[in-house]
Design an enzyme around this catalytic site. Structure first.
Site, mmCIF file in Angstrom:
data_model
loop_
_atom_site.group_PDB
_atom_site.id
_atom_site.type_symbol
_atom_site.label_atom_id
_atom_site.label_comp_id
_atom_site.label_asym_id
_atom_site.label_seq_id
_atom_site.Cartn_x
_atom_site.Cartn_y
_atom_site.Cartn_z
ATOM 1 N N ASP A 98 33.572 -72.958 -0.255
ATOM 2 C CA ASP A 98 34.899 -73.410 -0.010
ATOM 3 C C ASP A 98 34.850 -74.655 0.883
ATOM 4 O OD1 ASP A 98 37.648 -72.772 0.216
ATOM 5 O OD2 ASP A 98 37.306 -71.495 2.083
ATOM 6 N N GLU B 41 38.271 -76.927 -7.279
ATOM 7 C CA GLU B 41 39.354 -77.575 -7.896
ATOM 8 C C GLU B 41 40.289 -76.612 -8.358
ATOM 9 O OE1 GLU B 41 38.885 -81.280 -9.971
ATOM 10 O OE2 GLU B 41 41.223 -81.654 -9.805
#
Ligand SMILES: *[C@@H]1O[C@H](CO)[C@@H](O)[C@H](O)[C@H]1NC(C)=O
Ligand SMILES: *[C@@H]1O[C@H](CO)[C@@H](O)[C@H](O)[C@H]1NC(C)=O
Ligand SMILES: *[C@@H]1O[C@H](CO)[C@@H](O)[C@H](O)[C@H]1NC(C)=O
Ligand SMILES: *[C@@H]1O[C@H](CO)[C@@H](O)[C@H](O)[C@H]1NC(C)=O
Ligand SMILES: *[C@@H]1O[C@H](CO)[C@@H](O)[C@H](O)[C@H]1NC(C)=O
EC number: 3.2.1.4
Length: 584
Positions: free
Chosen positions: A481, A490
């Site tokens: 994360d 992404e």
């Protein structure tokens, strides 16, 4: 003459605009993540949590909109942007969708996302209807297709990218100061791109079939309720023109014509695109000649489906599935020959069985994610979810009930993994549950504008980009994360596409909640790994070299290895390298 022409144009435009489904008023909005932690008190169908998931996944596309936003825009933190796109060519290329966490518009992967979503909405359309999300599906598709129409200003020209990958890679910030210039790149008769033109043809054709007919492509299912015959006809015209352009000009990949796209989405070939486009043209136009042409191309190209994957670049495994659907459900187009049906079932099942029997290139991670070294490295969920999507689609058409069962079980396991049944206890969709990712690699959602401090400026992500599917965990099932870790975090148009189809299927199929409502609050935080991953965003190995040198060596070593296994092209493009560093 002149005024009649403009009147006709006007009424055509008005006709198109009026045909869109009215959007709910007040609009549907994504609920806060905490609502995804509330278990339903009893099984229900449709299940409200699955319906919300469909709504969230569609909302992501609205957050990715480029161009002048309409008054119905639901994403409060987005602004109109890139309103001069196309000015370099003297045409209007405003609108459409930003590809990923950045601001370029990429026709090739976007075409696959549209193809995939329209196919799913033909198969699992009742899921959108039951979730009451069909108006948003319609709105989402038109925002993409209307742009694709602009990107196809004459029969033999297709805009394949707006924005330069290198320029865009050096910008990290909001939608008001997007890096310029934003050049438009085209293919045409002198510089063709077989893959990009065929892929856009497939998108137009698949969506034409959705808008044009309510005939099911799978037994017991109905296409989403968004008939619009005039729009279907417009889309079919573009599909036919692009297919002619693709197949009547020199065969070559689109990066051969436009080298500038090579470091963004270089394609490894076009055989798959041509065959898939012919099949969708067969479906959209009820055309047995296109069906026969697909057969001819498949055999002329000596294609096989044994060990490929399914993603924006390679659509090969989708081909036997669509052949089987047409042969079993649309005899009017395919002739329905039993012998051909057996052949295509055999090809589909060989592909699926190799995965199930651990004989394919893919393997299951310890946590159970289908993983392909190389192809899964920069977006681990995507190949797995794409394959789960076509496995679910194919399962009812399998040659035995045992196989139907096995495929559904395997595909459900992949879907559950993405919904939080994984070693991280994390559903990989932003905003659906408190354990979901909070640092997606999305410049506009982040609220930051310092490319050298993507992770800390700001510390907390400013805007929740509800419904965004992230790249996914490492081959060791770890998810960090970290915002700058574009590999894992992404967001992208094609990441959401299979998840959307699977969620729509979930609405029509499951009365129980998606897995994540059973996750305890803090379940991810308690196992979240510390430090940094080892991936293409954070190369590791402790060599003590500078980061640039490490990347260069990693690239050379990787390339040498990949030449050996024949995967050079696919890997060369270093997909979505949005660190702002890889290319400078
Ligand atoms: C939209 O514009 C507002 C006002 O200028 C700005 O605060 C906001 O950050 C912009 N949104 C994005 C995604 O850049
Ligand atoms: C055809 O495409 C090539 C490659 O993108 C481009 O350089 C050329 O200007 C185009 N020709 C026309 C007439 O648009
Ligand atoms: C194709 O056939 C289907 C089913 O018969 C029909 O609903 C649809 O309108 C036809 N489409 C075209 C373009 O003729
Ligand atoms: C397929 O191959 C045959 C035999 O070489 C050739 O005659 C035919 O034109 C080819 N068809 C297509 C669509 O490429
Ligand atoms: C699958 O095959 C690979 C390589 O052949 C092997 O390393 C792995 O242990 C196998 N996995 C299972 C679950 O059999």
């Amino acid at each position: 003459m002149k005024s009649r022409f403009s009147l006709a144009t006007l009424s055509l435009a008005a006709g198109l605009a009026n045909a869109a489904l009215p959007l709910p008023n007040p609009p549907w909005m994504p609920p806060p993540a905490s609502s995804g932690a509330q278990k339903s008190s009893a099984p229900q169908q449709p299940n409200a949590q699955w319906s919300t998931l469909v709504g969230d996944l569609l909302y992501f596309y609205e957050a990715q909109r480029s161009g002048n936003l309409p008054s119905t825009n639901r994403v409060p933190w987005r602004n109109s942007s890139a309103t001069s796109d196309g000015s370099d060519l003297g045409i209007d290329l405003t609108g459409g969708y930003y590809d990923a966490g950045d601001y370029i518009k990429c026709t090739y992967p976007m075409s696959w996302a549209m193809t995939s979503i329209c196919w799913g909405a033909i198969d699992n359309g009742q899921g959108y209807d039951q979730a009451k999300q069909t108006p948003y599906l319609d709105d989402m598709l038109r925002w993409g297709l209307d742009w694709l129409i602009k990107a196809h200003p004459n029969p033999n020209t297709l805009v394949v990218q707006v924005g330069d990958g290198d320029i865009d890679n050096n910008y990290w910030g909001g939608d008001q100061h997007i890096a310029t210039p934003r050049p438009s790149f085209v293919i045409n008769a002198t510089n063709p791109g077989t893959d990009a033109a065929s892929s856009a043809a497939a998108a137009f054709a698949a969506c034409s079939a959705l808008y044009g007919s309510s005939t099911p492509l799978a037994s017991g299912s109905t296409p989403a309720s968004l008939r619009d015959p005039a729009y279907a006809q417009t889309l079919l015209t573009h599909a036919n023109q692009l297919f002619s352009f693709a197949t009547n000009t020199r065969f070559q990949t689109y990066q051969t014509a436009v080298p500038a796209v090579a470091d963004v989405y270089a394609s490894s070939g076009f055989h798959d695109d041509i065959v898939l486009a012919s099949l969708f043209l067969a479906l959209a136009g009820n055309s047995s000649s296109f069906f026969n042409l697909a057969e001819t191309y498949y055999s002329n190209f000596s294609m096989t489906v044994t060990d490929t994957i399914l993603n924006w670049d390679d659509k090969t495994p989708a081909i036997p599935v669509l052949f089987t659907q047409l042969l079993s459900q649309r005899q009017d187009i395919s002739g329905g020959s039993q012998k051909d049906l057996n052949t295509w079932q055999g090809r589909a099942e060989q592909f699926f069985d190799r995965i199930l029997n651990n004989k394919s290139r893919g393997y299951l991670t310890k946590g159970g994610l289908l993983y392909y070294d190389g192809d899964s490295n920069d977006a681990s969920l995507n190949p797995a979810l794409n394959i789960a999507m076509i496995m679910f689609r194919y399962a009812p058409l399998a040659s035995s009930s045992q196989k139907t069962n096995d495929y559904q079980t395997f595909a459900k396991r992949q879907l559950d993994y993405a919904l939080g049944k994984n070693p991280m206890n994390a559903p990989y969709v932003v905003g659906v549950n408190p354990n979901a990712p909070t640092n997606p690699h999305s410049a506009m959602a982040s609220g930051g504008n310092d490319i050298n401090n993507i992770d800390t400026n700001p510390v907390q992500t400013r805007n929740v980009i509800y419904g965004a599917v992230v790249g996914g965990p490492s081959p060791g099932d770890l998810f960090y994360d970290i915002r700058s870790d574009w590999v894992e975090t992404e967001v992208a148009l094609d990441y959401n596409a299979p998840f959307l189809t699977l969620a729509a299927m979930g609405v029509s199929k499951y009365s129980d909640d998606p897995f994540y409502t059973s996750l305890a609050d803090g379940a991810y935080a308690s196992v979240k790994p510390s430090g940094k991953p080892c991936d293409d965003a954070f190369p590791c190995g402790g060599s003590g070299l500078s980061r640039g040198a490490t990347i260069a060596i990693a690239v050379i070593v990787t390339l040498v290895g990949l030449v050996l296994i024949g995967l050079l092209v696919r890997f060369f493009m270093l997909r979505r390298a949005k660190t702002g560093k890889l290319f400078v």
